[in-house]
Design an enzyme around this catalytic site. Sequence first.
Site, mmCIF file in Angstrom:
data_model
loop_
_atom_site.group_PDB
_atom_site.id
_atom_site.type_symbol
_atom_site.label_atom_id
_atom_site.label_comp_id
_atom_site.label_asym_id
_atom_site.label_seq_id
_atom_site.Cartn_x
_atom_site.Cartn_y
_atom_site.Cartn_z
ATOM 1 N NE ARG A 90 -3.957 -2.004 0.070
ATOM 2 C CZ ARG A 90 -3.840 -3.214 -0.473
ATOM 3 N NH1 ARG A 90 -2.726 -3.532 -1.128
ATOM 4 N NH2 ARG A 90 -4.796 -4.106 -0.386
ATOM 5 C CB SER A 123 -8.803 -1.444 3.583
ATOM 6 O OG SER A 123 -9.200 -2.677 3.058
ATOM 7 C CD GLU A 132 -5.374 0.407 2.512
ATOM 8 O OE1 GLU A 132 -6.114 0.132 1.540
ATOM 9 O OE2 GLU A 132 -4.923 -0.452 3.279
#
Length: 303
Positions: free
Chosen positions: A178, A227, A297
Amino acid sequence: MGVFNAFMSLSGMIDTDVTEQEKLARHTSYRIGGKADLFVTCHSYHSLRRAIEVLAREQVPWVIIGKGSNLLVADDGYRGAVVTLGTEFSRFVVGEDGCTITVGAGAMLARLVNEALSRGLSGLEFAVGIPGTVGGAVSMNAGSRTDWIGSLIEDVVTYKPGEGIRHYAHDDIVWGYRTCGLPRDEIVLEITLSLKPASKDEIRAKMERSLTRRRRTQPMGVPSCGSVFRNPPNRSVGAMIEECGLKGFSQGGAEVSDIHANFIVNKGTATAADVAAVIQHVHGKIKETYGVELQPEVKFLGF
């Protein structure tokens, strides 16, 4: 100097659309967020370069966004200019080898996935169902637990304000879970991906399996940012949150999803303050229970 002068300058520019006091709730998957002083859509590279120059000259803060699929905008909005990429940044070009696709950062990731399928090119099946733009996917190295877009990228073209175009090969960039090592002050303009030929039936079957898994394990069709937290090494944030008994925890119109605990959904009336309160509560509970400092995130704008 200021927002008014910037608006007047931008209003007369070719390939540039600008509006004042645009509701950012219209531009995020959360359907949450106050107004931006300016909302600027640049349809070409020259338009983007000139717009950034005007905003810098007028000392107006600016931020670039895609489709706002992992963005939480404050209820008070953003005091500055929100910039998005338009027409020229949505183009696709297939290489002479038939296995590479060059795509603009403003293109929808879903369209890229379908384009690859239509040409019998495999590699992007994991990305089916992931919302947002190609540029946003690159900046956060979007993907599943085992596959991510950075592994397919051959070349990235960016714009560094005040300096111009820059090119990066795959190995020039540090790719992680990520994360993408591109400089944060550069704007992704386009990428080139290397894919592999495969039968359309095989590609479609992989996509259907991936999409079925997403539909089974994620709250589809309800406003969210995907998420909320990154998974710590060898841990599942969703499982940790669920073990803390936080599925269904709510504040106002924001709720920890009962389908996947790492999703915080907008039940229809959530404010940014509601979502932020739920995020803070979950973060605190996980730290108290496991001693783990979760990393978000989701991106925050205007807080």
